[in-house]
Each structure stands twice: as C-alpha cells, then as structure tokens.
Design a protein around this motif. Structure first.
Motif, PDB file in Angstrom:
ATOM      1  N   TRP A 279      46.043  14.891 -15.473  1.00 36.71           N
ATOM      2  CA  TRP A 279      45.668  15.600 -14.629  1.00 36.71           C
ATOM      3  C   TRP A 279      44.279  15.527 -13.979  1.00 36.71           C
ATOM      4  CZ3 TRP A 279      48.164  18.631 -11.760  1.00 36.71           C
ATOM      5  CH2 TRP A 279      49.447  19.268 -12.164  1.00 36.71           C
ATOM      6  N   GLN A 293      39.631  22.691 -11.786  1.00 35.95           N
ATOM      7  CA  GLN A 293      40.863  21.921 -12.322  1.00 35.95           C
ATOM      8  C   GLN A 293      42.237  23.003 -12.059  1.00 35.95           C
ATOM      9  OE1 GLN A 293      42.469  19.732 -15.975  1.00 35.95           O
ATOM     10  NE2 GLN A 293      41.823  17.971 -14.765  1.00 35.95           N
ATOM     11  N   ARG A 294      42.059  23.934 -12.637  1.00 35.48           N
ATOM     12  CA  ARG A 294      43.228  24.843 -12.525  1.00 35.48           C
ATOM     13  C   ARG A 294      43.571  25.399 -10.958  1.00 35.48           C
ATOM     14  NH1 ARG A 294      40.490  30.751 -14.857  1.00 35.48           N
ATOM     15  NH2 ARG A 294      39.193  30.974 -12.967  1.00 35.48           N
ATOM     16  N   LYS A 297      45.508  22.170 -10.091  1.00 32.38           N
ATOM     17  CA  LYS A 297      46.742  21.991 -10.809  1.00 32.38           C
ATOM     18  C   LYS A 297      47.827  22.849  -9.808  1.00 32.38           C
ATOM     19  CE  LYS A 297      45.530  21.404 -15.511  1.00 32.38           C
ATOM     20  NZ  LYS A 297      45.703  21.636 -16.804  1.00 32.38           N
TER      21      LYS A 297
END
Length: 341
Positions: A279, A293-294, A297
């Motif tokens: 990721w 980052q979430r 994603k």
C-alpha cells in the motif's frame, strides 16, 4: 444475463412482429430479448458507469483495432504529472517509479502582443495527460516532430467526450491552459538499469508558435504549432507506449484512472511472475493529494473497480497488504500482439 426479458422498445417490438410466422421466430425472439436486457442494464447505470460499459463492449468487439491506437511516452506513462493545480509559486515537481524518473519545471511563454514573458503553472490533471497523449500520438502518426495544434484541438476535445465550450470556465480555456503549461515547461526524463543511466534534460518543444485570441473571454497565449525537440522526439520514437483511445475516453475525467491504465499497460506484459505491491508503494505511485492512507485505500479500490469495469480480464487482486498483479498478454487490455523489436 437472462434472454427471456419482455420486449418493450418500439423498434424491437416492430422487428419481432416482422419475424412472426417465420421458421426462425423463436430464435429471433430470444435475440431481441437479449437486446432488450442489454438496453435495460445500460439504462439502470449511472452516466459514468454507462460510458464504461459501452467502452468495454466496443473494445470487446474490436480487440485489436489498430485504427484506435494512440501513443504516449513510456516514462510519462510511469511517472505522472500532478493530480491537482499547484500554486504558481511551485515551479518544480518530481516523480520516481522503479528505474524511471520525471522532473517537470514550470516555464514562461512570451506574450506576442506585449513581448512580456508570462509565468505558466505546472501542467496537471486529466487534461494535461490527454494532451500529452494527443501530441505524442500525432508525432508518431505523422512520423515527425511538428504538430499543428490549432487545427486538431477542437476535434480532439470532442473525441475525448468533452463539449467544446468557450468562456472563462469552458473546456477550451481549460485545455488551452494545460497546453500552454506543457509548451512552456522543461522536462528531465531519466532511466537507469543498475549499470548505466540516461537522462534527457530540456524543453520538450524546440519551437512554439503562439498567437493571442481576439475574443475577450479567451485572452491567453495559445500555441498553434508545436515542434518536439529532436532529443525528446527520438526517445519518444523508441519508447512510445501504445494505448487504446476508446479506453482513454472512459477515464478522460480522472487523472488517477488514466495513470492506472497507463501503468497497467506498461507493467502487465513485462511481468514474469505475480508481483505484490505494498500500500505504501501504491500510495507513492497513485496517492496524489490523499493525506491519510485509509482514505487512499478506499479511493484506490473504487478507481480500480472502474478500471476493471472496462478491463475485466486484468489479473489484479487487492489484499490487506496491497495489490498483486499477475502476468498477462496485451489482450487483457485489448491491444494487438506485441511486435518483436
């Protein structure tokens, strides 16, 4: 998809009535039922999903259509431009991917009316990427570095699915801003293999003929003719990546989806075994302006789903750790077979 759907559209009903009392009536009824089901599916989709579905069908019907091929420089496909507008004070942008790098430096264009040089912003977003594809494709098609932009831009904008509108917020203004930024910028394209390194540094265009539109709402510099520098044109001729214009139309409104399509196009058939990508690496490649980052994603998963709507054969899988890409031939992207160099 069921083939026993009630036939309701007037043209299909008329076609069915004409086939009555014929030996192949039942087969015809099933065929028209299939058409009705296909139309119903399209009608239930959102505008963008409908466009992706239509593009997928057209690509499936012509999987190796040479007339639909366009080109972009491989380094530009791997190392994309900024996703969003950068402040005018930001004059440099750098991206690295694998053993390639791209540095973009914002430049200036001279006003043909006053003679003053005007600062241009860094090129950004989907329109800059579409223009790069168009200019690279024209150079490859014409087998020469000079492109007549003024004669082809309006048709190109329509071909990409955008309306041609004027005014400060129209599509012409937006595309002109990006082509001015591209015409003025300096590119440093680097490639290395562990033993040798090659880097082209310089203006992508050696000559820019500009004129000032007379319409008050379009007062900005506008190149009518661009000539690639011979160094850039030479590397383009050697490293031109074929892409399908029909596929590009499906993602014309999203810089990230265009980058994903270009990236898959470059990486897929070069793999010899499944490639896991973390990721963190995906965020470095496609993260752009995502802060967390979430959020990245979630956004990446949504964008990948849209790409898979057009290319259902792409051998990619999202995992907790990131994404795994498996080897595949050019047919996964509806491209002609690779030619041996």
């Amino acid at each position: 998809m069921t083939f026993d759907v009630e036939i309701r559209d007037a043209d299909l009903v008329a076609e069915l009535d004409m086939a009555r009392e014929t030996p192949g009536f039942e087969f015809k009824r099933m065929e028209l039922s299939q058409k009705q089901a296909s139309r119903d599916k399209l009608a239930s989709l959102s505008r963008d999903a409908r466009r992706r579905e239509l593009v997928r069908r057209k690509l499936e019907d012509t999987p190796t259509d040479a007339d639909d091929l366009r080109h972009i420089h491989s380094v530009l496909a791997m190392c994309g431009l900024p996703y969003s507008r950068q402040p005018l004070s930001v004059r440099e942008y750098e991206r690295k991917q694998g053993r390639m790098s791209l540095v973009v430096e914002a430049g200036k264009l001279r006003n043909p009316e006053t003679g003053n040089r005007i600062e241009q912003p860094l090129p950004f977003g989907p329109k800059a990427r579409l223009l790069l594809m168009h200019l690279c494709s024209e150079a490859i098609r014409q087998q020469g570095p000079t492109i007549e932009v003024a004669d082809s831009l309006t048709g190109f904008i329509r071909d990409m699915g955008f309306p041609v509108t004027g005014g400060k917020k129209g599509t012409l203004q937006a595309f002109k801003e990006q082509i001015n930024a591209l015409a003025a910028c300096k590119l440093s394209v680097g490639m290395w293999d562990g033993r040798h390194a090659v880097e082209y540094q310089g203006m992508p265009f050696s000559r820019i003929d500009v004129w000032l539109p007379t319409s008050p709402d379009q007062m900005m510099l506008w190149p009518s003719t661009l000539t690639f520098s011979m160094d850039f044109y030479t590397t383009l001729a050697k490293h031109a990546l074929p892409i399908r214009a029909e596929a590009v139309r499906a993602f014309a409104g999203s810089a990230r989806k265009l980058d994903m399509y270009f990236w898959f196009n470059y990486r897929l058939h070069r793999l010899r075994q499944p490639l896991p990508i973390s990721w963190n690496a995906l965020a470095e490649q496609f993260g752009g302006d995502y802060g967390r980052q979430r959020d990245f994603k979630r956004g990446f998963a949504d964008d990948l789903k849209d790409v898979l709507d057009v290319f259902p054969k792409l051998p990619v899988k999202l995992t907790e750790a990131g994404m795994t890409v498996s080897p595949a031939g050019p047919d996964a992207l509806y491209l002609p077979p690779l030619r041996k160099r």
